[in-house]
Design a protein around this motif. Sequence first.
Motif, mmCIF file in Angstrom:
data_model
loop_
_atom_site.group_PDB
_atom_site.id
_atom_site.type_symbol
_atom_site.label_atom_id
_atom_site.label_comp_id
_atom_site.label_asym_id
_atom_site.label_seq_id
_atom_site.Cartn_x
_atom_site.Cartn_y
_atom_site.Cartn_z
ATOM 1 N N SER A 26 0.823 -1.197 0.000
ATOM 2 C CA SER A 26 0.000 0.000 0.000
ATOM 3 C C SER A 26 0.859 1.249 0.000
ATOM 4 N N THR A 27 0.203 2.389 -0.223
ATOM 5 C CA THR A 27 0.900 3.677 -0.281
ATOM 6 C C THR A 27 0.276 4.632 0.715
ATOM 7 N N GLN A 89 -2.206 8.379 -6.150
ATOM 8 C CA GLN A 89 -3.183 7.318 -5.931
ATOM 9 C C GLN A 89 -2.921 6.553 -4.626
ATOM 10 N N ASP A 91 -3.344 4.763 -0.895
ATOM 11 C CA ASP A 91 -4.346 3.981 -0.186
ATOM 12 C C ASP A 91 -4.755 4.676 1.108
ATOM 13 N N TYR A 92 -3.803 5.405 1.696
ATOM 14 C CA TYR A 92 -4.026 6.118 2.951
ATOM 15 C C TYR A 92 -3.461 7.526 2.826
ATOM 16 N N ASN A 126 -11.419 7.080 -2.948
ATOM 17 C CA ASN A 126 -11.316 5.700 -2.454
ATOM 18 C C ASN A 126 -10.043 5.445 -1.645
ATOM 19 N N ALA A 127 -9.600 6.478 -0.932
ATOM 20 C CA ALA A 127 -8.463 6.338 -0.025
ATOM 21 C C ALA A 127 -8.959 6.509 1.406
ATOM 22 N N GLN A 128 -8.162 6.056 2.358
ATOM 23 C CA GLN A 128 -8.530 6.132 3.770
ATOM 24 C C GLN A 128 -7.898 7.366 4.412
#
Length: 206
Positions: A26-27, A89, A91-92, A126-128
């Motif tokens: 993840s990123t 892009q 993830d968090y 769509n990221a946290q």
Amino acid sequence: MIKIASLLFSLLFSYTVHSNTIDHSSTLLIIGDSLSAGYQMPVEKSWPVLLPEQLQQQGKKINVINASISGDTSGNGLARLPALVTQHQPDYVLIELGANDGLRGFSANIISDNLSSMINNIKAQNAQPILMQIHVPTNYGKRYGQAFSGIYPTLSEKQNIPLLPFFLEHVITQPEWMMSDGLHPNVKAQPWIAEFMAIELSKLIE
């Protein structure tokens, strides 16, 4: 807080920190101010650069992108966020902003609105979102301090997102870890901050 040089630096590129592994699950994008930007120190000494190794020790393989700029307010972060999320892009997204707003006496409502808009933007991609608690010095008055500090748990609950504790609360009790301005952690504090953040983030990152 030095703004112009840091802004020019950021416009050229965002500093990307890779862990020592090839496969990244993840990123994590960090968007913050001087507390995360490596203020007055070599960038490679700053805690976001040290974070991937600490996360790896927690069993997490993370690609960390540090897009923090010294002097940024929540409004600056809100303006920069869409392009950063589109480019990387993630993830968090860790939001470490608000200190400069507080130091300038900005309205708590304005700060809350800016942070809320950032959170909504991150969710839309769509990221946290992950929010960090921030506090202002006590000399800004009890009423303002309480209103400011209350922004973060209120948003965390309303938006149903994680709230990380403010690392500076622990660092400031160690005078040898602070710069002479009394506001910024020095280079000696960065390894501890990286470890602290890795422990907190590892609870949230898959």
